[in-house]
Design an enzyme around this catalytic site. Sequence first.
Site, short mmCIF file in Angstrom:
data_model
loop_
_atom_site.label_atom_id
_atom_site.label_comp_id
_atom_site.label_asym_id
_atom_site.label_seq_id
_atom_site.Cartn_x
_atom_site.Cartn_y
_atom_site.Cartn_z
N ARG A 34 4.80 147.61 -9.63
CA ARG A 34 5.74 147.61 -10.75
C ARG A 34 5.04 147.27 -12.07
O ARG A 34 4.13 146.45 -12.11
CB ARG A 34 6.87 146.60 -10.51
N ARG B 165 19.69 137.94 3.98
CA ARG B 165 19.18 137.89 2.60
C ARG B 165 19.68 139.12 1.84
O ARG B 165 19.56 140.25 2.30
CB ARG B 165 17.66 137.88 2.60
#
Length: 409
Positions: free
Chosen positions: A241, A91
């Site tokens: 975030r 990935r």
Amino acid sequence: MAKTALVINSGSSSIKYQLVDLDSQEGIVSGLVEKIGEQGDGHYVYKYNGEKHELEEPIPDHETGLKRVLGFFNEFGPDLKNAGIVAVGHRVVQGGSVFPKPAFVNAKTIQQVKDLAVLAPLHNGPEAIGAEVMVKLLPDVPQAFVFDSSYFFQLPEEASTYALNKEVAEQYHIRRYGAHGTSHEYVGGLVPQLIGKPAEGLKQIVLHVGNGASASAQVSGKPIDTSMGLTPLEGLVMGGRTGDIDPAAVFHLIRNAHMDVDQLDELFNKKSGLAGLCGHSDMREVHALVAEGDKDAKLALDVYVHRIIKYIGDFTAQMGGVDAITFTAGVGENDDIVRKMVCDRLAPFGVKIDEEENAKRSKDPRIISTPDSSVFICVIPTNEELAIAQKVTALAEAGVDSYGNKVGE
């Protein structure tokens, strides 16, 4: 013999891995390598056949960690020679416009992944290292990169383009790349069958909400917009975030708080979001605090839901309606409170959920809306490892990727 694919997700100080049975579509082996290159002992987790094995010892680098993991196969099973591994998938977060489709791992593609680290410095470098190591450890097994941003490379230009000076944007490759693309594509592809509607013309929103969170709008299986942008920072509120924030906040903090780039990066990516608002990035902790009457936690939860609603409204307007909204990932799959809060805000538009279905904990795809709801509300567990395994196996069986690279080159 089983036919399997090994999926590797290398981070800066950790590696997640899973051996996927391609026939049953289930994970046979899964595990984690933590604290790579850090002082003190690292931590290994290896799960197979209902048993969990753990080990604490120093892990100086990724090669040491992956060698130990392959040793676990032979120690705890299944033996590598009998595991039926036909492909290894890596990935990668950022493929940019270079890799709209998966690519075989070779010297050239490894270097390209490293070069793209400028757009994902915390991810691409370690992911390239993981691939380099695995090629040495399993040289006879086809290996391929699968890029998280590839799915969103299909975005229309109006959605992928920032209103930034054109020359600057082109020179520094600034555009909206999106992230979690493998998950959005996988989950969105399951919705038509679940709701009994054809994929053609279907307007849907996928909410991949967890510690990292993103939303996508899809029409006929193709993405028309997503919440993440140049990096995974843009969009929904996340564990650490900020999500969407006025870019001028950066200028303000440079001028008045005298923060440098690294401080701002850490503040926006690790010390904000839920953690920055109430001290906890885990939604379970947030709910516990809300239950105790903590005002900061209540505000954090409300901000989290508010941002999701904002994107649902945005995407619905862009598509000219919506047929299905699907929750996935950690919060989306397991948090009935957040799902109910979102759906209650959509009630004026005819959205209705079945309270009993919503409260269920299940690993099966399901519809949680009532038959008379104006929109299908679904919960579908994501399975990025399976999606990656299927992609790299198809590539290995074809023997050539979309860029003309052949197996073993």
